[in-house]
Design a protein around this motif. Structure first.
Motif, PDB file in Angstrom:
ATOM      1  N   THR A  74     -60.719 -30.951 -16.731  1.00  0.00           N
ATOM      2  CA  THR A  74     -60.414 -31.516 -17.824  1.00  0.00           C
ATOM      3  C   THR A  74     -58.757 -30.731 -17.510  1.00  0.00           C
ATOM      4  OG1 THR A  74     -62.111 -31.361 -18.845  1.00  0.00           O
ATOM      5  CG2 THR A  74     -59.597 -31.890 -20.261  1.00  0.00           C
ATOM      6  N   THR A  92     -51.196 -38.710 -16.885  1.00  0.00           N
ATOM      7  CA  THR A  92     -52.381 -39.591 -17.152  1.00  0.00           C
ATOM      8  C   THR A  92     -52.722 -40.295 -15.877  1.00  0.00           C
ATOM      9  OG1 THR A  92     -50.879 -40.607 -18.852  1.00  0.00           O
ATOM     10  CG2 THR A  92     -52.608 -41.941 -18.129  1.00  0.00           C
ATOM     11  N   THR A 117     -55.957 -37.342 -20.809  1.00  0.00           N
ATOM     12  CA  THR A 117     -56.025 -38.433 -22.020  1.00  0.00           C
ATOM     13  C   THR A 117     -55.628 -37.999 -22.697  1.00  0.00           C
ATOM     14  OG1 THR A 117     -58.351 -37.518 -22.347  1.00  0.00           O
ATOM     15  CG2 THR A 117     -58.162 -39.317 -20.728  1.00  0.00           C
TER      16      THR A 117
END
Length: 636
Positions: free
Chosen positions: A238, A260, A265
């Motif tokens: 992440t 990105t 996100t």
């Protein structure tokens, strides 16, 4: 025979006389009509519509009331160009000369490091020397440039109040332009930071006298970021930013686009500030973020021109060496790269020494774990009491003289980072510092990252897990003016404010509605709104306008009784001029009898504002559409 000849001659003369009379009358009528039409046409072409024309035979009468003597003379000259001036009979009157309107009094007060200047027109009753003396107390040498002019007219209502407020406001403003007129003050200034801007706006709005129209245009410069910091992490697949800084809008877009592409996100914040070490900042950030994405995990930290890349544990050495080599060759020359590949952990080793600090939502701070010595414990406790309050500290840490030499610095730096959160936890270990918690400051994560990088060095490993919560943000939690307008409209969709028949007294059912509106306005701050009163078309127009004004004012008074700040709220009656339904039906008339709340938005102007050399102007901002939001009131 002789009588017949005489009769024939007499008849001939009589017929001739009658024909001459008819011809003369016809000629007079033609001349009269042509003269009247010609003069009327000439007056209309000259825009002298107030003049009246009437022809009687050869005479032309001019009547009416001329706005001025010059226009009366112009009417005579215009008519004289069509017919003979001797035929014109002047019956015109001239309006009485109106008393000359007083000028618009105003003062421009300019303040910067060079002193204070006064420019404008003031009433003769204004004590200019006293005003200059009051302003002189705000300067080092007491000098004020008085460029005011005065006029001998009555002092307008609200003039003294506006001047007094402007002088008191300048005590908070080192560099500003203050425009003063009757019942209105406009302030243009610059603050040191966004937080200082919000604080200054709050102070100026709360101290404004009731009835004074206040316009604030306070700009905040870009923050100076030292060191200029960026920190990007990929943990458990992440990606996220702990801190992001850019020097331009284009640089920010490039950095966020690179993030990105690396898997980020959602929306990420990246502060545009001053202090970038090189124009190639965005290019270096793009390359470093892309390199971290190829490694699959870890962190990259920029502190000015120093770049630290820490790979995730378990990263293949070949991949690490290849990625670091490519990044070193591609980074701009000004940047220095420090790359770290963590050693695999020894599962048999005991856990590292720790220092733990937990901050509760109530503000209680608990200190546990290990500290180096008694001096370190005393210093840590004193620092914590200064940061978090002397009555909110619990110390339960033990002493351990085997701790690293830099342990006190790591502990104090970690506590300073924790103080930037509303609640959270701090874990200090020899090889890392972890800070987690909640905050109402969108910049808290970036500020903590810059603090740790500056105090501990760019190569230091630290983990930041900060969650922004809007309810903790004292500014973001305040609803916007549009949200306030919408909340009031939602209440009044089902409940109207009705009045006693034929009066401006709200009925008993309206009190609860006004209570709910008052609670909304108390959370909205200094929002500028108008309470508009409307009626149906029954009754005389003047009476309807007066009734709508009285009802709007009654609602405003009711809000004041409920301790709502109404300095920026006005009441206005519109009468029957703006219906929203057909007045021919009872349902339509009921809909037209209403009270509306709407925002007052600034009107655009083409005039350029005078600015100080040291004052930055920021353009506001917005052209929103007005939406009616409150309805109510009932007429007989």
């Amino acid at each position: 025979m002789r009588l017949s000849s005489i009769a024939l001659v007499f008849g001939t003369f009589l017929i001739g006389a009658v024909l001459c009379l008819v011809t003369a009358l016809f000629a007079v009528n033609v001349i009269q009509d042509n003269s009247e039409r010609g003069v009327r046409r000439a007056l209309d072409l000259a825009a002298l519509h107030w003049a009246e024309v009437e022809a009687d035979g050869l005479r032309v009468y001019l009547a009416g009331t001329a706005p001025s003597e010059a226009l009366r003379f112009q009417a005579l000259s215009t008519a004289g160009a069509v017919v003979d001036a001797a035929r014109i009979i002047d019956q015109m009157e001239v309006e009485e000369t109106k008393q000359m309107a007083p000028p618009r009094f105003s003062i421009e007060i300019l303040r910067n490091d060079g002193g204070i200047s006064l420019i404008g027109l003031v009433p003769s009753a204004t004590d200019r020397e006293a005003l200059a003396a009051r302003l002189g107390k705000l300067t080092e040498d007491g000098s004020v440039a008085d460029l005011l002019e005065s006029a001998d007219y009555a002092t307008p209502d609200g003039w003294d109040t506006a001047v007094d407020y402007a002088v008191s406001a300048l005590q908070r403003l080192k560099r500003a332009k203050v425009s003063v007129s009757a019942q209105q003050v406009e302030i243009t200034a610059i603050s040191n930071s966004p937080n200082a801007k919000r604080s200054l706006e709050s102070e100026l709005s709360s101290s404004a006298p009731r009835g004074l129209r206040l316009s604030l245009n306070i700009s905040a410069p870009r923050p100076v970021i030292t060191p200029f910091t960026l920190r990007f992490l990929i943990e458990d697949g992440t990606p996220r930013f702990d801190a992001c800084s850019a020097d331009t809008e284009e640089a920010r877009n490039r950095i966020l686009s690179a993030a990105t592409s690396a898997g980020l996100t959602g929306k990420a914040a990246c502060t545009i500030g001053l202090g970038v070490p090189t124009p190639n900042w965005a290019a270096a950030a793009e390359q470093a973020i892309a390199a971290l994405a190829r490694l699959g995990g870890g962190s990259v930290t920029f502190s000015d021109a120093d770049v630290t890349l820490v790979a995730a544990e378990g990263t293949e050495p070949d991949l690490f060496d290849r990625t670091v080599g490519e990044l070193e060759n591609s980074l701009p020359d000004v940047f220095a790269l420090h790359a770290v590949l963590p050693e695999p952990k020894d599962d048999k080793a005991t856990g590292p020494p720790e220092f733990l600090a937990t901050l509760s939502p109530e503000g209680l701070l608990q200190l546990r774990g290990r500290l180096s010595d008694e001096l370190s414990r005393t210093t840590t406790e004193s620092f914590a009491r200064a940061r978090f309050g002397s009555g909110n500290i619990y110390v339960g840490a033990r002493l351990d003289d085997s701790l690293p030499a830099d342990w006190p610095v790591r502990v104090l730096t970690g506590l300073e980072a924790l103080s930037k959160l509303s609640n959270g936890a701090l874990i200090v270990q020899p090889d890392t510092i972890r800070v987690s918690g909640n905050t109402g400051n969108t910049e808290a994560s970036a500020e903590i990252a810059r603090l740790l990088a500056e105090k501990l060095g760019e190569a230091e490993r630290f983990d930041i897990d900060v969650t922004y919560q809007e309810k903790l943000d004292p500014v973001a939690s305040i609803p916007t003016p549009e949200e306030c307008e919408a909340e009031i409209a939602a209440i009044l969709d089902t409940r109207k404010i009705n009045f006693e028949p034929g009066s401006s007294t709200p009925d008993s059912a309206a009190r609860g509605t006004i209570d709910d509106i008052a609670e909304i306005l108390k959370t909205c701050g200094e929002v500028r709104m108008e309470i508009g009163g409307h009626t149906d078309s029954q009754g005389r127009e003047v009476m309807n306008q007066q009734l709508s004004q009285a009802r709007a004012q009654a609602v405003l008074n009711a809000l004041r009784e409920r301790r709502v700040l109404t300095a920026n709220i006005t009441a206005k009656g519109y009468g029957e001029e703006t219906p929203i339904a057909d007045n021919d039906t009872e349902e339509g008339r009921e809909a037209n009898r209403r009270i509306e709340f709407k925002l007052i938005r600034p009107e655009p102007t083409d005039e350029e504002q005078t600015t100080l050399e040291s004052v930055e102007q920021s353009n506001v901002e917005d052209t929103d559409a007005e939406a009616p939001s409150e309805q109510g009131s009932s007429d007989e």
